[in-house]
Design a protein around this motif. Structure first.
Motif, short mmCIF file in Angstrom:
data_model
loop_
_atom_site.label_atom_id
_atom_site.label_comp_id
_atom_site.label_asym_id
_atom_site.label_seq_id
_atom_site.Cartn_x
_atom_site.Cartn_y
_atom_site.Cartn_z
N LEU A 183 0.83 -1.21 0.00
CA LEU A 183 0.00 0.00 0.00
C LEU A 183 0.87 1.27 0.00
CD1 LEU A 183 -2.85 1.30 0.24
CD2 LEU A 183 -2.56 1.20 2.72
N GLU A 184 1.97 1.22 0.73
CA GLU A 184 2.88 2.37 0.84
C GLU A 184 3.37 2.85 -0.53
OE1 GLU A 184 7.21 2.64 2.83
OE2 GLU A 184 5.58 2.53 4.29
N GLN A 185 3.43 1.94 -1.50
CA GLN A 185 3.91 2.29 -2.84
C GLN A 185 2.90 3.14 -3.63
OE1 GLN A 185 5.30 -2.01 -3.68
NE2 GLN A 185 6.64 -0.76 -4.96
N TYR A 186 1.68 3.28 -3.08
CA TYR A 186 0.63 4.02 -3.79
C TYR A 186 0.03 5.16 -2.96
CZ TYR A 186 1.07 -0.48 -6.04
OH TYR A 186 1.62 -1.60 -6.62
N ALA A 187 -0.05 4.98 -1.64
CA ALA A 187 -0.81 5.94 -0.82
C ALA A 187 0.06 6.88 0.01
CB ALA A 187 -1.78 5.19 0.09
N SER A 188 1.38 6.69 0.01
CA SER A 188 2.26 7.62 0.73
C SER A 188 2.47 8.84 -0.17
CB SER A 188 3.61 6.94 0.98
OG SER A 188 4.23 6.62 -0.26
N ALA A 189 3.17 9.85 0.35
CA ALA A 189 3.47 11.04 -0.47
C ALA A 189 4.28 10.63 -1.70
CB ALA A 189 4.24 12.06 0.36
N THR A 190 5.28 9.76 -1.51
CA THR A 190 6.09 9.31 -2.64
C THR A 190 5.27 8.40 -3.55
OG1 THR A 190 6.98 7.73 -1.04
CG2 THR A 190 8.43 9.51 -1.68
N GLY A 191 4.36 7.63 -2.96
CA GLY A 191 3.49 6.73 -3.73
C GLY A 191 2.54 7.50 -4.65
N ILE A 192 1.99 8.59 -4.14
CA ILE A 192 1.07 9.40 -4.94
C ILE A 192 1.80 9.96 -6.17
CG2 ILE A 192 -0.25 11.58 -4.94
CD1 ILE A 192 -1.01 10.92 -1.99
N VAL A 193 3.04 10.40 -5.97
CA VAL A 193 3.85 10.91 -7.09
C VAL A 193 4.10 9.79 -8.10
CG1 VAL A 193 6.12 11.84 -7.73
CG2 VAL A 193 4.90 12.76 -5.73
N ARG A 194 4.39 8.62 -7.59
CA ARG A 194 4.64 7.45 -8.45
C ARG A 194 3.42 7.11 -9.31
NH1 ARG A 194 4.24 2.53 -6.90
NH2 ARG A 194 5.47 0.93 -7.90
N GLY A 262 -0.87 12.29 9.24
CA GLY A 262 0.33 12.42 8.42
C GLY A 262 0.22 13.61 7.47
N GLY A 263 1.35 13.98 6.87
CA GLY A 263 1.42 15.16 6.02
C GLY A 263 0.39 15.21 4.90
N VAL A 264 0.13 14.06 4.26
CA VAL A 264 -0.81 14.00 3.14
C VAL A 264 -2.23 14.38 3.58
CG1 VAL A 264 -1.89 12.42 1.44
CG2 VAL A 264 0.58 12.34 1.83
N SER A 265 -2.54 14.13 4.87
CA SER A 265 -3.90 14.40 5.37
C SER A 265 -4.21 15.89 5.40
CB SER A 265 -4.11 13.79 6.76
OG SER A 265 -3.40 14.53 7.73
N LYS A 266 -3.18 16.73 5.20
CA LYS A 266 -3.42 18.18 5.13
C LYS A 266 -4.32 18.54 3.95
CE LYS A 266 0.61 19.99 7.61
NZ LYS A 266 1.40 18.80 7.93
N ALA A 267 -4.49 17.61 3.01
CA ALA A 267 -5.39 17.84 1.87
C ALA A 267 -6.85 17.92 2.35
CB ALA A 267 -5.23 16.74 0.84
N GLY A 268 -7.09 17.46 3.58
CA GLY A 268 -8.40 17.66 4.20
C GLY A 268 -9.55 16.82 3.68
N GLN A 269 -10.74 17.40 3.75
CA GLN A 269 -11.98 16.66 3.49
C GLN A 269 -12.06 16.05 2.08
OE1 GLN A 269 -13.86 16.01 6.16
NE2 GLN A 269 -14.99 14.58 4.86
N PRO A 270 -11.58 16.73 1.01
CA PRO A 270 -11.65 16.08 -0.31
C PRO A 270 -10.94 14.72 -0.33
CG PRO A 270 -11.11 18.40 -0.56
CD PRO A 270 -11.07 18.12 0.91
N LEU A 271 -9.81 14.64 0.38
CA LEU A 271 -9.08 13.36 0.47
C LEU A 271 -9.92 12.33 1.21
CD1 LEU A 271 -6.38 11.66 0.21
CD2 LEU A 271 -5.81 12.56 2.46
N ILE A 272 -10.51 12.74 2.34
CA ILE A 272 -11.35 11.85 3.15
C ILE A 272 -12.52 11.32 2.31
CG2 ILE A 272 -12.90 11.72 5.17
CD1 ILE A 272 -9.99 11.88 6.02
#
Length: 314
Positions: A183-194, A262-272
């Motif tokens: 999961l880390e390969q897709y949902a982390s900050a680096t994963g999202i970029v990938r 985590g840092g990615v969660s700063k994207a807030g409600q749209p991410l949720i």
């Protein structure tokens, strides 16, 4: 029970420290640098020194202190031993034994993400809940599971390693852990970029994402919030991976709440909303309505959870 306890959260660059009252009030927080040279041999002595200095400065009596809780980035077994913590350059370390010898106080250790989950369940987004799943989306994907008010650590201290659930069995590239398709390969900050780079390579569609020479997760998330079609496609892939994985974990633990930090969660409600949509699609009927909420303690979750570990029940 005593009147005070310490909560310590060891990070790669700094150690966050908190002095708490045992009712959960944070009296004071401060940081010291994490000195990693010589296999991180100074880290625990530095922590012990800052605790003893604080006790002296505030003229506290050791009898008033329940103990020291410490969260570390790596697996921790129930004896408070760490087989290795790569980011601290530690090999095998008897964390609680060493910390207790250095401070003269009882101590307990836990994995940092598990400890953060305990913090959010105690005084954060899920305050009062006894069953919680926390996912931290940062450079990696951390996870912590609380069942009946207690951390699920497991036999090897690897309980709650949500980031290393295998979610794509076709993946050819390796994760930092050595497996493929975590999961880390897709949902982390680096994963999202990938995921974004792969998506861009596979489409000719116009997108704001092509203007960045060094694409970041923030760029993708900002474009997603602006409605950029390619960015929305990227986040749909990420949301499906994450929401689907959380639905599986919910089948096992049936949490009252799922907390995203985590840092990615700063994207807030749209991410949720993006995660919730796919979570509901895949979750077992009884768990479909489990709320997915944003963490509220931020960088303090670790010190709160660490403190909670050592507070004696009344």
């Amino acid at each position: 029970m005593g009147k005070y306890c310490f909560g310590i959260d060891v990070g790669g660059t700094s150690v966050k420290c908190g002095l708490f009252q045992t009712d959960g009030v944070l009296v004071e927080k401060w940081e010291i640098p994490t000195r990693k040279e010589n296999s991180g041999e100074a880290i625990l002595p530095d922590i012990a020194k800052t605790i003893l200095d604080k006790i002296a400065e505030r003229k506290l009596d050791k009898e008033e202190i329940d103990g020291v809780g410490i969260g570390v980035p790596g697996p921790v077994n129930e004896r408070g031993e760490v087989p290795c913590a790569v980011n601290l350059f530690w090999g095998f370390k008897e964390v609680t034994k060493e910390l207790t010898e250095l401070t003269g106080l009882p101590s307990k250790a836990g994995n940092d993400a598990n400890v953060a989950a305990l913090g959010e369940a105690w005084k954060g987004a899920a305050a009062g809940a006894k069953n919680v799943i926390l996912v931290t989306l940062g450079t990696g994907v951390g996870g912590g599971i609380i069942v009946d008010g207690k951390i699920v650590g497991g036999a090897h201290g690897a309980g709650g390693e949500i980031g290393h659930a295998a979610v794509d069995h076709e993946e050819k590239e390796a994760c930092n852990c050595g497996n493929c398709g975590c999961l880390e390969q897709y949902a982390s900050a680096t994963g999202i970029v990938r995921v974004a780079q792969r998506t861009l390579a596979a489409t000719d569609e116009q997108t704001v994402l092509r203007k960045f020479t060094k694409l970041s997760a923030k760029n993708v998330l900002d474009a997603f919030k602006e409605g950029d079609k390619v960015a929305c496609d990227v986040m749909a892939q990420v949301g499906e991976m994450l929401g689907g994985t959380l639905a599986m974990f919910a089948c096992v633990t049936d949490p009252e709440a799922i907390v995203i930090g985590g840092g990615v969660s700063k994207a807030g409600q749209p991410l949720i909303d993006c995660i919730q949509k796919y979570y509901e699609k895949y979750a077992f009927t009884a768990c479909k309505k489990t709320p997915i909420i944003l963490a509220t303690l931020g960088n303090d979750a670790g010190i709160y959870g660490s403190a909670r570990m050592v507070i004696k029940e009344v």
